[in-house]
Design an enzyme around this catalytic site. Structure first.
Site, PDB file in Angstrom:
ATOM      1  N   ASP A   1      10.308  -7.724   6.166  1.00 65.21           N
ATOM      2  CA  ASP A   1      10.124  -6.426   5.536  1.00 65.21           C
ATOM      3  C   ASP A   1      10.040  -6.580   4.020  1.00 65.21           C
ATOM      4  OD1 ASP A   1      10.024  -4.866   7.756  1.00 65.21           O
ATOM      5  OD2 ASP A   1      12.083  -4.156   7.645  1.00 65.21           O
TER       6      ASP A   1
ATOM      7  N   LYS B   1       6.651  -2.109   4.738  1.00 60.82           N
ATOM      8  CA  LYS B   1       6.425  -0.676   4.929  1.00 60.82           C
ATOM      9  C   LYS B   1       6.578  -0.010   3.561  1.00 60.82           C
ATOM     10  CE  LYS B   1       8.308  -0.545   9.621  1.00 60.82           C
ATOM     11  NZ  LYS B   1       9.374  -0.009  10.471  1.00 60.82           N
TER      12      LYS B   1
END
Length: 410
Positions: free
Chosen positions: A200, A222
């Site tokens: 991430d 994200k």
């Protein structure tokens, strides 16, 4: 005997009698490992430290509350002599010799028949270090070697690949709040052993540069309102690579189960028959305020803290947060993912009873070199975020604990 090095061996003491003479600091350090080995332990000592006494009270050891007596070592397989009485130590050592009991002496290693190595543990491996030269024993040097090896195994800087077939699967690793040193030792070791890492944006990115060249790194960033990898695509990538027999690490920021969608990935892997192990991480909800000098609880100030997601506004029908109830609490409120919604959040809290003068701290890029803290109140926080250009990721702390620590630097 002093001219010959000690012969290293691992004793299997489960169910076998071990006698420990003396209940002081030496026994306190050595007993936990003997207990873990499953030994049948008899402690002989008129007194003991509180920690040793607690072991006896818990039934982990049997305590004979007296001094050493001849015959105490008759049925022992191993003995640890650590009393403060040199004469008793000498007699016990002689008895051990007569009964062929391997014996460690804390007061005189040269007269012992066994030495305790400096030991450490890392994922099923015990590292034991002994000085080979009996005439030049240096316990501090030995311990330093032990520490270096164990630390290397734990943090992945000393890589020892498994050569037997590993069970393929996924390790869901919480990377902590951002500082690469704040990942758990297990998480760092698993990174070093991975074939594939799916990371991430908020994971500890600096650790990725340390990975061996053969490790495939997949960016699952994200970025709010920007490019992103859909959760379904992440799930499919995990299943695909683990299904190929690879060791896959899913590296997340903070803790996987604190607004990290970790359970969604666990459920997808379970449905696909892929084994998954969760490795918890340090949550930014507590660690980032701490790094900025803010305790989420403090005696006489806050007896509770609540962590909420601010990714949707209080008036959004998707919100599952009871904001009116939170406004009535007197403790600390920690808001994650709420920078762009903080104006509406502050407005709602004030409307339902929280004082507009309640202090607020926003910690941006917490625990990293770019960390900065911006202070405000519920009445001023929306404007402060705009004027100070506060950007995510930032942890927002609301409550009197903001004023507890030292004044933030100007």
């Amino acid at each position: 005997m002093a001219e010959h090095p000690a012969y290293p061996v691992g004793l299997r003491l489960a169910g076998r009698r071990v006698v420990v003479l003396g209940g002081g600091q030496v026994a306190q350090r050595r007993l936990p490992a003997l207990i873990a080995a499953g030994a049948d332990i008899l402690l002989v000592s008129p007194g003991a430290t509180p920690s040793v006494e607690a072991m006896a009270d818990a039934g982990e050891i049997t305590w004979a509350r007296r001094g050493y007596e001849d015959g105490d070592l008759a049925d022992a397989w191993y003995a640890l002599i650590a009393t403060s009485d040199p004469e008793a130590n000498t007699r016990a050592s002689a008895e051990a010799e007569r009964h062929r009991v391997w014996c460690v002496r804390s007061d005189d290693a040269d007269r012992a028949t066994a030495w305790t190595p400096a030991t450490g543990h890392s994922e099923g491996v015990t590292v034991a270090v002994l000085t080979t030269d009996a005439r030049g024993r240096d316990p501090r040097h030995t311990a330093a070697i032990r520490d270096a090896v164990v630390e290397g195994l734990r943090d992945g800087t000393l890589v020892a690949p498994h050569h037997r077939t590993r069970t393929p699967g996924v390790w869901l690793v919480g990377g902590g709040p951002g500082d690469p040193d704040l990942i758990t030792v297990r998480g760092r070791r698993l990174l070093a052993e991975a074939d594939v890492v799916i990371a991430d944006r908020l994971g500890p990115r600096d650790l990725l540069a340390e990975l061996p060249p053969h490790v495939e790194v997949i960016d699952a960033a994200k970025i709010p309102y920007g490019r992103y990898m859909a959760q379904e695509a992440i799930n499919n990538a995990l299943i695909e690579h683990a299904g190929q027999g690879k060791a896959v690490v899913r590296l997340k920021g903070g803790d996987p189960f604190v607004f990290g969608r970790g359970m969604e990935e666990v459920q997808a892997l379970t449905e696909a028959g892929i084994p998954c192990t969760v490795v918890p991480g340090i949550s930014s909800s507590i660690s980032v305020p701490g790094a900025a000098g803010i305790p989420v609880t403090h005696r006489g100030v806050a007896h509770e803290f609540t962590v909420v997601s601010g990714h949707v506004a209080p008036d959004d029908e998707r919100s599952l947060v009871d904001w009116p109830a939170l406004a009535k609490l007197t403790g600390t409120l920690v808001v994650l993912m709420g920078v762009d919604k903080i104006g509406k959040i502050a407005e709602t809290l004030v409307a339902h009873g929280r004082s507009p003068d309640t202090p607020v701290a926003l910690i941006q890029e917490g625990t990293t070199a770019a960390q900065r803290r911006v202070d405000a109140t519920l009445a001023t926080v929306a404007e402060t975020v705009r004027t100070e250009d506060v950007k995510p990721p930032a942890v927002i702390v609301i409550g009197e604990v903001v004023r507890v620590g030292p004044e933030p630097a100007a």
